[in-house]
Design an enzyme around this catalytic site. Structure first.
Site, PDB file in Angstrom:
ATOM      1  N   TYR A  79      -1.877   9.568   8.606  1.00 58.83           N
ATOM      2  CA  TYR A  79      -1.233   9.848   7.324  1.00 58.83           C
ATOM      3  C   TYR A  79      -2.242  10.107   6.188  1.00 58.83           C
ATOM      4  O   TYR A  79      -1.866  10.092   5.020  1.00 58.83           O
ATOM      5  CB  TYR A  79      -0.330   8.673   6.930  1.00 58.83           C
ATOM      6  CG  TYR A  79       0.693   8.304   7.966  1.00 58.83           C
ATOM      7  CD1 TYR A  79       1.514   9.278   8.541  1.00 58.83           C
ATOM      8  CD2 TYR A  79       0.861   6.989   8.388  1.00 58.83           C
ATOM      9  CE1 TYR A  79       2.464   8.953   9.503  1.00 58.83           C
ATOM     10  CE2 TYR A  79       1.813   6.647   9.343  1.00 58.83           C
ATOM     11  CZ  TYR A  79       2.607   7.630   9.904  1.00 58.83           C
ATOM     12  OH  TYR A  79       3.538   7.291  10.846  1.00 58.83           O
TER      13      TYR A  79
ATOM     14  N   HIS B 237     -24.289  -9.147  -2.470  1.00 61.14           N
ATOM     15  CA  HIS B 237     -23.389  -9.460  -3.583  1.00 61.14           C
ATOM     16  C   HIS B 237     -23.014  -8.143  -4.245  1.00 61.14           C
ATOM     17  O   HIS B 237     -23.871  -7.453  -4.815  1.00 61.14           O
ATOM     18  CB  HIS B 237     -24.073 -10.387  -4.586  1.00 61.14           C
ATOM     19  CG  HIS B 237     -23.117 -11.017  -5.561  1.00 61.14           C
ATOM     20  ND1 HIS B 237     -22.507 -10.308  -6.562  1.00 61.14           N
ATOM     21  CD2 HIS B 237     -22.669 -12.303  -5.678  1.00 61.14           C
ATOM     22  CE1 HIS B 237     -21.731 -11.113  -7.277  1.00 61.14           C
ATOM     23  NE2 HIS B 237     -21.808 -12.330  -6.752  1.00 61.14           N
TER      24      HIS B 237
ATOM     25  N   THR C 216     -19.378 -13.416 -15.668  1.00 63.00           N
ATOM     26  CA  THR C 216     -19.276 -13.804 -14.273  1.00 63.00           C
ATOM     27  C   THR C 216     -18.738 -12.598 -13.513  1.00 63.00           C
ATOM     28  O   THR C 216     -18.160 -11.677 -14.108  1.00 63.00           O
ATOM     29  CB  THR C 216     -18.335 -15.003 -14.108  1.00 63.00           C
ATOM     30  OG1 THR C 216     -18.322 -15.399 -12.739  1.00 63.00           O
ATOM     31  CG2 THR C 216     -16.925 -14.661 -14.547  1.00 63.00           C
TER      32      THR C 216
ATOM     33  N   HIS D 132      32.635  -3.858   5.351  1.00 61.32           N
ATOM     34  CA  HIS D 132      32.593  -4.545   6.643  1.00 61.32           C
ATOM     35  C   HIS D 132      32.718  -3.546   7.798  1.00 61.32           C
ATOM     36  O   HIS D 132      33.161  -3.909   8.889  1.00 61.32           O
ATOM     37  CB  HIS D 132      33.696  -5.606   6.750  1.00 61.32           C
ATOM     38  CG  HIS D 132      33.741  -6.542   5.583  1.00 61.32           C
ATOM     39  ND1 HIS D 132      32.873  -7.601   5.440  1.00 61.32           N
ATOM     40  CD2 HIS D 132      34.538  -6.561   4.493  1.00 61.32           C
ATOM     41  CE1 HIS D 132      33.133  -8.239   4.311  1.00 61.32           C
ATOM     42  NE2 HIS D 132      34.141  -7.620   3.713  1.00 61.32           N
TER      43      HIS D 132
ATOM     44  N   GLN E 141     -12.025 -19.120 -14.152  1.00 57.87           N
ATOM     45  CA  GLN E 141     -13.019 -18.092 -13.854  1.00 57.87           C
ATOM     46  C   GLN E 141     -12.336 -16.765 -13.559  1.00 57.87           C
ATOM     47  O   GLN E 141     -12.877 -15.690 -13.833  1.00 57.87           O
ATOM     48  CB  GLN E 141     -13.868 -18.504 -12.649  1.00 57.87           C
ATOM     49  CG  GLN E 141     -14.968 -17.509 -12.329  1.00 57.87           C
ATOM     50  CD  GLN E 141     -15.878 -17.987 -11.226  1.00 57.87           C
ATOM     51  OE1 GLN E 141     -15.877 -17.451 -10.118  1.00 57.87           O
ATOM     52  NE2 GLN E 141     -16.668 -19.015 -11.514  1.00 57.87           N
TER      53      GLN E 141
ATOM     54  N   SER F 119      13.545  15.471  20.558  1.00 59.16           N
ATOM     55  CA  SER F 119      13.407  14.591  21.714  1.00 59.16           C
ATOM     56  C   SER F 119      12.612  15.322  22.776  1.00 59.16           C
ATOM     57  O   SER F 119      12.757  16.545  22.952  1.00 59.16           O
ATOM     58  CB  SER F 119      14.785  14.200  22.264  1.00 59.16           C
ATOM     59  OG  SER F 119      14.677  13.609  23.541  1.00 59.16           O
TER      60      SER F 119
ATOM     61  N   ARG G 156     -11.437 -21.853  -9.403  1.00 57.16           N
ATOM     62  CA  ARG G 156     -11.524 -20.627  -8.618  1.00 57.16           C
ATOM     63  C   ARG G 156     -11.967 -20.951  -7.197  1.00 57.16           C
ATOM     64  O   ARG G 156     -12.845 -21.761  -6.964  1.00 57.16           O
ATOM     65  CB  ARG G 156     -12.541 -19.644  -9.243  1.00 57.16           C
ATOM     66  CG  ARG G 156     -12.480 -18.209  -8.729  1.00 57.16           C
ATOM     67  CD  ARG G 156     -13.413 -17.944  -7.566  1.00 57.16           C
ATOM     68  NE  ARG G 156     -13.005 -16.726  -6.870  1.00 57.16           N
ATOM     69  CZ  ARG G 156     -13.558 -15.533  -7.063  1.00 57.16           C
ATOM     70  NH1 ARG G 156     -14.554 -15.416  -7.899  1.00 57.16           N
ATOM     71  NH2 ARG G 156     -13.132 -14.484  -6.390  1.00 57.16           N
TER      72      ARG G 156
ATOM     73  N   SER H 144     -10.560 -13.075  -2.984  1.00 52.13           N
ATOM     74  CA  SER H 144     -11.514 -11.977  -2.958  1.00 52.13           C
ATOM     75  C   SER H 144     -11.253 -11.010  -1.812  1.00 52.13           C
ATOM     76  O   SER H 144     -11.207  -9.795  -2.003  1.00 52.13           O
ATOM     77  CB  SER H 144     -12.946 -12.520  -2.866  1.00 52.13           C
ATOM     78  OG  SER H 144     -13.878 -11.457  -2.818  1.00 52.13           O
ATOM     79  N   THR H 145     -11.085 -11.556  -0.611  1.00 49.16           N
ATOM     80  CA  THR H 145     -10.856 -10.672   0.533  1.00 49.16           C
ATOM     81  C   THR H 145      -9.441 -10.101   0.529  1.00 49.16           C
ATOM     82  O   THR H 145      -9.217  -8.968   0.934  1.00 49.16           O
ATOM     83  CB  THR H 145     -11.140 -11.431   1.851  1.00 49.16           C
ATOM     84  OG1 THR H 145     -11.050 -10.519   2.936  1.00 49.16           O
ATOM     85  CG2 THR H 145     -10.157 -12.578   2.065  1.00 49.16           C
ATOM     86  N   VAL H 146      -8.482 -10.893   0.029  1.00 46.00           N
ATOM     87  CA  VAL H 146      -7.090 -10.428   0.005  1.00 46.00           C
ATOM     88  C   VAL H 146      -6.916  -9.286  -0.983  1.00 46.00           C
ATOM     89  O   VAL H 146      -6.234  -8.295  -0.710  1.00 46.00           O
ATOM     90  CB  VAL H 146      -6.149 -11.599  -0.362  1.00 46.00           C
ATOM     91  CG1 VAL H 146      -4.722 -11.105  -0.563  1.00 46.00           C
ATOM     92  CG2 VAL H 146      -6.181 -12.664   0.730  1.00 46.00           C
TER      93      VAL H 146
END
Length: 544
Positions: free
Chosen positions: A93, A168, A199, A248, A324, A372, A412, A417-419
């Site tokens: 996609y 980092h 920060t 229904h 933070q 199909s 914090r 961070s990863t999410v």
């Protein structure tokens, strides 16, 4: 004279080719396909290059014979492409989601981080109290603007190269900027004020906010508007087509197809407006949200006011109370609103699928398409099915984001961070779904004759108006009489008219009006409601 630091369109809206930096999904890795050793072919005296080709063939053959998948070594793994991408968002996609790459890819995140760092340095140059950073000259500001406008995947790759050493990502941005500033002595002299008092999350939260702002303004709202407009047009085209409703799953009082489409357009518009209204928040308040570092260096500066002004200059709303991190509550609001929009669209997709299955809509055939692999006659409602499936994936991702991101231990932890690197996944799956729905709508051919036929075989739906009129004229047990006459029985036009004619306590004039009713014209004010749709859509904002 210092220039204003209002948020400028700093980046060309380029759509980079699919690469590790430009992919929408963060989880794309080429599959590992290892090769057999060259020792098998060394005995026959083949050159290494030829032997590698032979070994690959042997590996393929061995995989087929053993039932095990072919594997390549890490060194021989194929380059990332639409064929080797793990995520279908950047594979199958990819062409449909590529407009989001410049926003949500690794490259997109880096360039928004760079924007924030540069704008913050420009802000410092405008503060009289920060004498160590004099107001930038027109040349310096032009240099910075040129760098931002030309920032592309090549510059982002330079940052990634530095990150291999720093391990980092945000510090790598700082170092890349300092290296760039060496090209202009004026900027080089103040390069240590890059990332001043910040920060990493000061930079990250603003970059993520800008990603969301761009995605919502430039992509999500426009795609949502297209879906709403297409359904609105479908409502207009079918405004006067009577439809047998089903509650229904059973025959119920009629409506029009247009009015049923109008319901979805209005529901979607409400969620669209709520998404547009969600404030996108940001902070640049330091390591725990108290401006500690800022005040230690320049205690005479009203840093909270300065930082709020800076956040506003980026087109964002300052959050005055943070740790933070910016707590991400607004992100949850965004995702949950998109999820509601998507849920309404799932409802629409399923209804369209059902209307197609009973023949109320036919599908315009596309030359060359196959429905199909074995049944040549099939024209499947694949667009609505694809939309429904991808909406499910989108909502699953956004549900996790909306539940996870607002939760962080104490001031914090790193679980966000990863999410948060998956910000674009739910949006991309949603955009993909919206495109599928639009394709499905474009193929729709309403079949008024099929709708009429269904209505004409369900005269029992007139039991409702007849018993209601009987109530008006105090006929005893009107509901019970109609229940006994219609429930579980096939009622015809003739039998229904005979029932009306046999009513003794209903005036002849009222009987005459009941005899004029048919399942095709017993539709209430459905047509009027449909024609009022556009005006009602324009009033949605006033109801929120």
């Amino acid at each position: 004279m210092a220039t204003s630091i209002c948020h400028r369109p700093a980046f060309a809206q380029c759509t980079p080719r699919t690469s590790a930096l430009s992919r929408v999904s963060p989880c794309i890795v080429a599959p590992r396909l290892g090769a057999v050793t060259l020792a098998r072919t060394a005995a026959v005296g083949l050159k290494p290059r030829a032997s590698r080709k032979i070994s690959t063939l042997i590996a393929c053959s061995a995989g087929r014979n053993s039932g095990e998948p072919q594997t390549w070594s890490k060194e021989e793994a194929p380059a990332l492409s639409g064929l080797t991408a793990i995520s279908p968002l950047d594979g199958r996609y990819g062409a449909k989601t590529k407009e989001l790459r410049a926003i949500f890819s690794e490259y997109g995140l880096i360039r928004y981080r760079v924007l924030v760092e540069v704008r913050w340095l420009q802000m410092l140059s405008e503060l009289p109290e920060v004498e160590e950073v004099p107001p930038f000259s027109p040349e310096a500001n032009a240099f910075l603007e040129s760098y931002l406008e030309s920032f592309g995947p090549e510059q982002a790759q330079e940052v990634k190269t530095i990150e291999r050493t720093t391990n980092h990502d945000v510090k790598a941005i700082e170092y890349a900027l300092k290296a760039k500033f060496k090209e202009l002595p004026e900027l080089d002299a103040v390069s240590e004020f890059t990332h001043f008092a910040c920060t990493s999350e000061d930079i990250n939260n603003l970059a993520h906010a800008l990603q969301l702002k761009a995605a919502i303004s430039n992509q999500m709202l426009s795609h949502m508007d297209q879906v709403i407009a297409a359904i609105g047009e479908l409502a207009k085209d079918t405004a006067e087509m009577p439809l047998l409703c089903r509650t229904h799953g059973q025959a119920a009082s009629p409506s029009t197809m247009g009015k049923e489409m109008a319901i979805f357009a209005y529901r979607l518009q409400r969620q669209r407006q709520q998404l547009a209204a969600v404030p996108i928040l940001g902070k640049i308040a330091g390591a725990v949200g108290n401006y500690n570092a800022h005040l230690s260096a320049y205690p005479e500066v009203d840093w909270q006011s300065v930082c709020h002004k800076f956040v506003k200059s980026l087109g964002l709303t300052p959050n005055p109370y943070t740790t933070q991190i910016e707590p991400h509550d607004y992100m949850a609001e965004i995702f949950q609103t998109v999820m509601r929009f998507n849920n309404v669209l799932v409802d629409f997709d399923r209804d369209m699928w059902s209307y197609i299955s009973v023949g109320y809509f036919r599908q315009r055939t596309i030359a060359g398409e196959v429905g199909s692999s074995t049944m040549p006659h099939k024209v499947n409602p694949i667009d609505f099915e694809n939309s429904e499936g991808n909406l499910g994936v989108a909502n699953a991702v956004m549900d996790h984001l909306s539940n996870k991101l607002p939760i962080s231990r104490w001031q914090r932890d790193l679980t966000d961070s990863t999410v948060i690197r998956n910000l674009g996944v739910g949006f991309a799956q949603s955009v993909l779904s919206y495109q599928s729905t639009l394709r499905g709508i474009s193929k729709m051919l309403p079949d008024a004759e099929a709708m009429h036929s269904d209505l004409n075989t369900n005269w029992e739906v007139l039991a409702e108006p007849i018993q209601t009129v009987m109530r008006r004229y105090a006929v005893p047990e009107p509901y019970e009489k109609l229940k006994a006459f219609t429930r579980g029985q096939r009622v015809t036009e003739e039998s229904m008219k005979k029932f009306v004619n046999d009513l003794e306590d209903v005036p002849e004039e009222a009987k005459a009006k009941l005899l004029e009713l048919t399942p095709m014209n017993y539709i209430g004010n459905a047509v009027t409601q449909t024609h009022d749709l556009m005006a009602k859509l324009g009033q949605v904002e006033d109801t929120l």
